[in-house]
Design a protein around this motif. Structure first.
Motif, PDB file in Angstrom:
ATOM      1  N   ASN A 163       0.948  -1.176   0.031  1.00 47.61           N
ATOM      2  CA  ASN A 163      -0.031   0.164   0.154  1.00 47.61           C
ATOM      3  C   ASN A 163       0.869   1.390  -0.154  1.00 47.61           C
ATOM      4  O   ASN A 163       0.545   2.031  -0.689  1.00 47.61           O
ATOM      5  N   VAL A 164       1.716   1.112   0.889  1.00 49.24           N
ATOM      6  CA  VAL A 164       2.977   2.231   1.016  1.00 49.24           C
ATOM      7  C   VAL A 164       3.626   2.444  -0.645  1.00 49.24           C
ATOM      8  O   VAL A 164       3.678   3.687  -0.939  1.00 49.24           O
ATOM      9  N   LEU A 165       4.093   1.445  -1.205  1.00 49.18           N
ATOM     10  CA  LEU A 165       4.625   1.506  -2.290  1.00 49.18           C
ATOM     11  C   LEU A 165       3.597   2.065  -3.628  1.00 49.18           C
ATOM     12  O   LEU A 165       4.089   2.798  -4.416  1.00 49.18           O
ATOM     13  N   THR A 166       2.459   1.765  -3.416  1.00 50.59           N
ATOM     14  CA  THR A 166       1.429   1.772  -4.382  1.00 50.59           C
ATOM     15  C   THR A 166       1.176   3.586  -4.246  1.00 50.59           C
ATOM     16  O   THR A 166       0.990   4.394  -5.313  1.00 50.59           O
ATOM     17  N   HIS A 167       1.273   4.180  -3.013  1.00 52.82           N
ATOM     18  CA  HIS A 167       1.081   5.465  -2.687  1.00 52.82           C
ATOM     19  C   HIS A 167       2.479   6.348  -2.608  1.00 52.82           C
ATOM     20  O   HIS A 167       2.603   7.349  -1.979  1.00 52.82           O
ATOM     21  N   PHE A 168       3.542   5.759  -3.217  1.00 53.60           N
ATOM     22  CA  PHE A 168       4.862   6.281  -2.932  1.00 53.60           C
ATOM     23  C   PHE A 168       4.833   7.804  -3.068  1.00 53.60           C
ATOM     24  O   PHE A 168       5.403   8.536  -2.501  1.00 53.60           O
ATOM     25  N   VAL A 205      14.907   5.619  -3.625  1.00 49.54           N
ATOM     26  CA  VAL A 205      14.426   4.446  -3.793  1.00 49.54           C
ATOM     27  C   VAL A 205      13.504   4.626  -4.945  1.00 49.54           C
ATOM     28  O   VAL A 205      12.836   5.649  -5.115  1.00 49.54           O
ATOM     29  N   GLU A 206      13.564   3.757  -6.047  1.00 52.57           N
ATOM     30  CA  GLU A 206      12.481   3.720  -6.998  1.00 52.57           C
ATOM     31  C   GLU A 206      11.724   2.427  -7.116  1.00 52.57           C
ATOM     32  O   GLU A 206      12.158   1.454  -6.929  1.00 52.57           O
ATOM     33  N   VAL A 207      10.192   2.825  -7.097  1.00 53.80           N
ATOM     34  CA  VAL A 207       9.449   1.515  -6.937  1.00 53.80           C
ATOM     35  C   VAL A 207       9.195   1.097  -8.332  1.00 53.80           C
ATOM     36  O   VAL A 207       8.913   1.596  -9.148  1.00 53.80           O
ATOM     37  N   ILE A 208       9.536  -0.150  -8.516  1.00 53.14           N
ATOM     38  CA  ILE A 208       9.501  -1.118  -9.764  1.00 53.14           C
ATOM     39  C   ILE A 208       8.289  -1.623  -9.938  1.00 53.14           C
ATOM     40  O   ILE A 208       7.590  -1.450 -10.948  1.00 53.14           O
ATOM     41  N   ASP A 209       7.719  -2.369  -9.080  1.00 55.14           N
ATOM     42  CA  ASP A 209       6.191  -2.884  -9.136  1.00 55.14           C
ATOM     43  C   ASP A 209       5.776  -3.114  -7.598  1.00 55.14           C
ATOM     44  O   ASP A 209       6.047  -3.812  -6.859  1.00 55.14           O
ATOM     45  N   PRO A 210       4.860  -2.162  -7.440  1.00 52.21           N
ATOM     46  CA  PRO A 210       4.194  -2.009  -6.029  1.00 52.21           C
ATOM     47  C   PRO A 210       3.361  -3.321  -5.571  1.00 52.21           C
ATOM     48  O   PRO A 210       3.558  -3.767  -4.651  1.00 52.21           O
ATOM     49  N   ALA A 211       2.808  -3.873  -6.444  1.00 58.30           N
ATOM     50  CA  ALA A 211       1.968  -5.232  -6.185  1.00 58.30           C
ATOM     51  C   ALA A 211       3.093  -6.262  -5.721  1.00 58.30           C
ATOM     52  O   ALA A 211       2.845  -6.976  -4.816  1.00 58.30           O
ATOM     53  N   ALA A 212       4.111  -6.259  -6.580  1.00 60.07           N
ATOM     54  CA  ALA A 212       5.196  -7.510  -6.153  1.00 60.07           C
ATOM     55  C   ALA A 212       6.078  -6.926  -5.022  1.00 60.07           C
ATOM     56  O   ALA A 212       6.826  -7.724  -4.612  1.00 60.07           O
ATOM     57  N   GLY A 213       6.084  -5.588  -4.617  1.00 60.90           N
ATOM     58  CA  GLY A 213       7.012  -5.290  -3.808  1.00 60.90           C
ATOM     59  C   GLY A 213       8.329  -4.946  -4.001  1.00 60.90           C
ATOM     60  O   GLY A 213       9.324  -4.940  -3.315  1.00 60.90           O
ATOM     61  N   ILE A 214       8.577  -4.788  -5.535  1.00 57.66           N
ATOM     62  CA  ILE A 214       9.909  -4.772  -6.002  1.00 57.66           C
ATOM     63  C   ILE A 214      10.523  -3.065  -5.927  1.00 57.66           C
ATOM     64  O   ILE A 214       9.628  -2.236  -6.613  1.00 57.66           O
ATOM     65  N   ILE A 215      11.605  -3.040  -5.388  1.00 55.96           N
ATOM     66  CA  ILE A 215      12.188  -1.549  -5.524  1.00 55.96           C
ATOM     67  C   ILE A 215      13.643  -1.564  -5.894  1.00 55.96           C
ATOM     68  O   ILE A 215      14.257  -2.664  -6.085  1.00 55.96           O
ATOM     69  N   ARG A 216      13.961  -0.509  -6.392  1.00 57.01           N
ATOM     70  CA  ARG A 216      15.320  -0.451  -7.066  1.00 57.01           C
ATOM     71  C   ARG A 216      16.183   0.803  -6.220  1.00 57.01           C
ATOM     72  O   ARG A 216      15.608   1.766  -5.911  1.00 57.01           O
ATOM     73  N   PHE A 217      17.602   0.485  -6.000  1.00 59.95           N
ATOM     74  CA  PHE A 217      18.239   1.710  -5.146  1.00 59.95           C
ATOM     75  C   PHE A 217      19.737   1.314  -5.293  1.00 59.95           C
ATOM     76  O   PHE A 217      20.039   0.158  -5.989  1.00 59.95           O
ATOM     77  N   GLU A 218      20.469   2.063  -4.833  1.00 63.97           N
ATOM     78  CA  GLU A 218      21.965   2.202  -4.988  1.00 63.97           C
ATOM     79  C   GLU A 218      22.737   1.346  -3.701  1.00 63.97           C
ATOM     80  O   GLU A 218      22.238   2.289  -2.572  1.00 63.97           O
ATOM     81  N   ASP A 221      28.174   0.197  -1.963  1.00 59.39           N
ATOM     82  CA  ASP A 221      29.189   0.200  -2.748  1.00 59.39           C
ATOM     83  C   ASP A 221      28.980   0.643  -4.064  1.00 59.39           C
ATOM     84  O   ASP A 221      29.938   0.338  -5.139  1.00 59.39           O
ATOM     85  N   GLY A 222      27.891   1.193  -4.379  1.00 62.75           N
ATOM     86  CA  GLY A 222      27.383   1.915  -5.592  1.00 62.75           C
ATOM     87  C   GLY A 222      26.799   0.763  -6.573  1.00 62.75           C
ATOM     88  O   GLY A 222      26.193   1.220  -7.697  1.00 62.75           O
ATOM     89  N   THR A 223      26.567  -0.350  -6.180  1.00 60.36           N
ATOM     90  CA  THR A 223      26.023  -1.288  -7.133  1.00 60.36           C
ATOM     91  C   THR A 223      24.513  -0.970  -7.128  1.00 60.36           C
ATOM     92  O   THR A 223      23.856  -0.837  -5.994  1.00 60.36           O
ATOM     93  N   VAL A 224      23.860  -1.233  -8.129  1.00 65.68           N
ATOM     94  CA  VAL A 224      22.332  -0.828  -8.401  1.00 65.68           C
ATOM     95  C   VAL A 224      21.685  -2.231  -7.980  1.00 65.68           C
ATOM     96  O   VAL A 224      21.893  -3.240  -8.454  1.00 65.68           O
ATOM     97  N   VAL A 225      20.915  -2.182  -7.046  1.00 66.50           N
ATOM     98  CA  VAL A 225      19.971  -3.257  -6.540  1.00 66.50           C
ATOM     99  C   VAL A 225      18.577  -3.388  -6.775  1.00 66.50           C
ATOM    100  O   VAL A 225      18.117  -2.416  -6.789  1.00 66.50           O
ATOM    101  N   GLU A 226      18.080  -4.588  -7.480  1.00 66.16           N
ATOM    102  CA  GLU A 226      16.619  -4.425  -7.612  1.00 66.16           C
ATOM    103  C   GLU A 226      16.244  -5.767  -6.488  1.00 66.16           C
ATOM    104  O   GLU A 226      16.533  -6.883  -6.879  1.00 66.16           O
ATOM    105  N   GLN A 227      15.270  -5.476  -5.440  1.00 64.50           N
ATOM    106  CA  GLN A 227      15.061  -6.611  -4.613  1.00 64.50           C
ATOM    107  C   GLN A 227      13.687  -6.150  -4.128  1.00 64.50           C
ATOM    108  O   GLN A 227      13.090  -4.979  -4.128  1.00 64.50           O
TER     109      GLN A 227
END
Length: 533
Positions: A163-168, A205-218, A221-227
């Motif tokens: 719900n938070v990600l949907t209304h990010f 943080v970037e929200v990729i898929d609110p329903a699946a709960g997927i976010i993207r961030f750095e 160490d600078g690595t871009v992570v999607e989890q």
């Protein structure tokens, strides 16, 4: 079944617990939908140990809970003590061991940091949570413990997180205008947990898929992570977390200190975006130290609950906390004796009070916090102030048994077994005198007119039997003070002279009661010592 007369009187009572409870009656005129319990919540940050602020928040919330049960006619309630133990450790507390261990784990959730006390607990938070529960159990509070980490890790908060990600972006629109420019650049409502270090990250943080709960961030160490942000792989920023908790748990009432006023405002807006409702609540004033400064755990300028209970009672602490929650109050050693005596004064009044006055009596509310309904009219045979004066003249080497001997001379057939409250206060009076009174006592020499009045008092006592009633002694003392021969401008000056020359203090008890307790012969010895000075 609650008596209808009591319900009606409570609904119009001016006592603050009832006024707070009526907010919930207006919120749910016909009870909470489906007959669900009204949920009260208190919050605790387990980066430190439980303290007097923890006690006051649970006590005050319990007072409102009990008041609501009355004004609602017995509607069901729950009290949740919530531990924000998913929070990342921001700094090493001063009052815990193994600073190096904690420093090496800064930023990690408190439940994922080893226990620095080496007490066999799973984590730092598990240790402090156990202390919290033991602390609340000590005072008999009726509550349910809820851990933020358990809720996040188990997935119990996952739907609310989605719900938070949907209304990010709507949440960002609420929060960003409240932040400084530098903070805006890194702010995110969602704080991901680094898959590498386990640290709770403060990164965009970037929200990729609110329903699946997927976010993207750095990552660090600078690595871009999607989890995933679900299942304990993230936690929410404080004000968003508070709003999400209100929404997910269905919190109906939560109070907080004045320092969280802004948080209440922003979290209230956020919970509305999530589709929930801000709880009712009271914003209370904070305690001040003896100098009128805000109490700070890092400064150590406050009063611990252990210190209060060394020199005062649990009931007196509750009484002090009950009074005027919207007014700032000093919290220091000097307020304890008055709080002890005022609690018992209010408790003794209960049986004689009409219902509307009884409902405004702090002692009446405090007796009901944990379901106790008996002994409303109990009294103490002597006041705590009088006990302190007795112990003060007996000296720092006075013993528990010695004090009871004097009490036995004053009160017929006095048995400690029949007066457990007084029994507890004797030990506290001895401790208070030893640590705070005795070091400051200075018995001054009397002025010439005061010396003449003391001689008159001594002459009166020389003729008085040992069992002369306190009131009779008090009347005789009054008459000496009013005699123009001794040139006192007021009776107050006469009593101050008695306190300062005989007891070594600028304030004191009813002297008739003191003399009856301490004994006529012993009081004459005090007068002789004063005249000798």
């Amino acid at each position: 079944m609650i008596d209808e007369t009591l319900i009606e009187a409570a609904r119009v009572s001016k006592a603050w617990p009832f006024q707070e409870a009526m907010k919930l009656v207006k919120r749910y005129p016909n009870g909470k939908p489906g007959g669900a319990p009204v949920l009260f919540e208190t919050g605790y940050g387990p980066s430190g140990l439980p303290h007097i602020g923890t006690f006051q928040e649970v006590l005050r919330t319990t007072l409102v809970r009990r008041a609501y049960e009355i004004v609602s006619g017995g509607a069901p309630t729950r009290l949740v003590a919530f531990s924000d133990d998913m929070d990342g450790l921001r700094k090493v507390p001063d009052n815990v061991p193994n600073h190096a261990l904690l420093a090496a784990n800064l930023g990690k959730p408190l439940t994922r940091i080893p226990d620095p006390f080496n007490a066999g607990f799973e984590s730092f938070a598990h240790h402090n949570n156990a202390r919290l529960r033991s602390f609340l159990d000590q005072f008999g509070f009726d509550y349910e413990f809820v851990s933020a980490s358990d809720q996040y890790n188990s997935g119990a908060f996952d739907d609310a997180l989605r719900n938070v990600l949907t209304h990010f972006h709507s949440i960002m629109d609420i929060m960003l205008p409240t932040l400084r420019e530098e903070r805006r650049r890194t702010y995110s409502p969602v704080l991901p947990v680094s898959p590498d270090s386990g640290v709770v990250l403060q990164v965009p943080v970037e929200v990729i898929d609110p329903a699946a709960g997927i976010i993207r961030f750095e990552d660090e160490d600078g690595t871009v992570v999607e989890q995933s942000a679900l299942g304990g792989m993230s936690k929410l920023q404080w004000k968003v977390d508070w709003a999400m908790r209100w929404f997910a748990l269905g919190v109906d009432y939560e109070m907080c200190g004045k320092d969280l006023t802004d948080s209440v405002t922003q979290s209230g807006r956020i919970v509305k975006v999530l589709g929930g409702q801000r709880p009712e609540g009271l914003i209370y004033e904070l305690f001040l130290d003896e100098k009128g400064e805000k109490i700070s755990k890092s400064k150590g300028n406050g009063l611990t609950i252990e210190e209060w209970l060394t020199y005062g009672t649990e009931e007196s602490l509750g009484f002090y906390i009950y009074r005027e929650p919207k007014s700032a109050k000093s919290l220091h050693i000097g307020v304890i004796p008055k709080a002890v005596d005022e609690y018992w004064q209010f408790r003794a009044k209960i049986p004689e009070q009409p219902l509307e006055q009884r409902l405004g009596n702090p002692a009446w509310h405090l007796l009901r916090t944990n379901g106790y309904h008996g002994g409303d009219g109990d009294t103490l045979p002597v006041t705590f102030g009088l006990l302190l004066n007795l112990v003060g003249v007996l000296g720092t080497h006075a013993t528990h048994e010695q004090v009871w001997t004097y009490l036995g001379n004053y009160i017929a057939e006095l048995d400690p077994r029949h007066h457990p409250a007084l029994e507890a206060l004797v030990d506290r009076a001895l401790a208070y005198n030893r640590d705070f009174v005795a070091p400051t006592l200075v018995r001054r020499a009397p002025e010439p007119n005061e010396a003449k009045a003391l001689m008159a008092l001594d002459a009166m006592l020389a003729e008085a039997p040992d069992d002369t009633p306190a009131e009779e002694l008090q009347t005789a003392i009054y008459e000496i003070g009013k005699d123009e021969t001794y040139a006192f401008e007021s009776l107050r000056d006469w009593f101050r002279a008695l306190y300062e020359t005989l007891l070594g203090s600028s304030q004191g008890p009813r002297m008739g009661s003191f003399i009856a307790l301490y004994g006529v012969a012993n009081t004459r010895q005090l007068i002789a010592e004063a005249l000798a000075r």
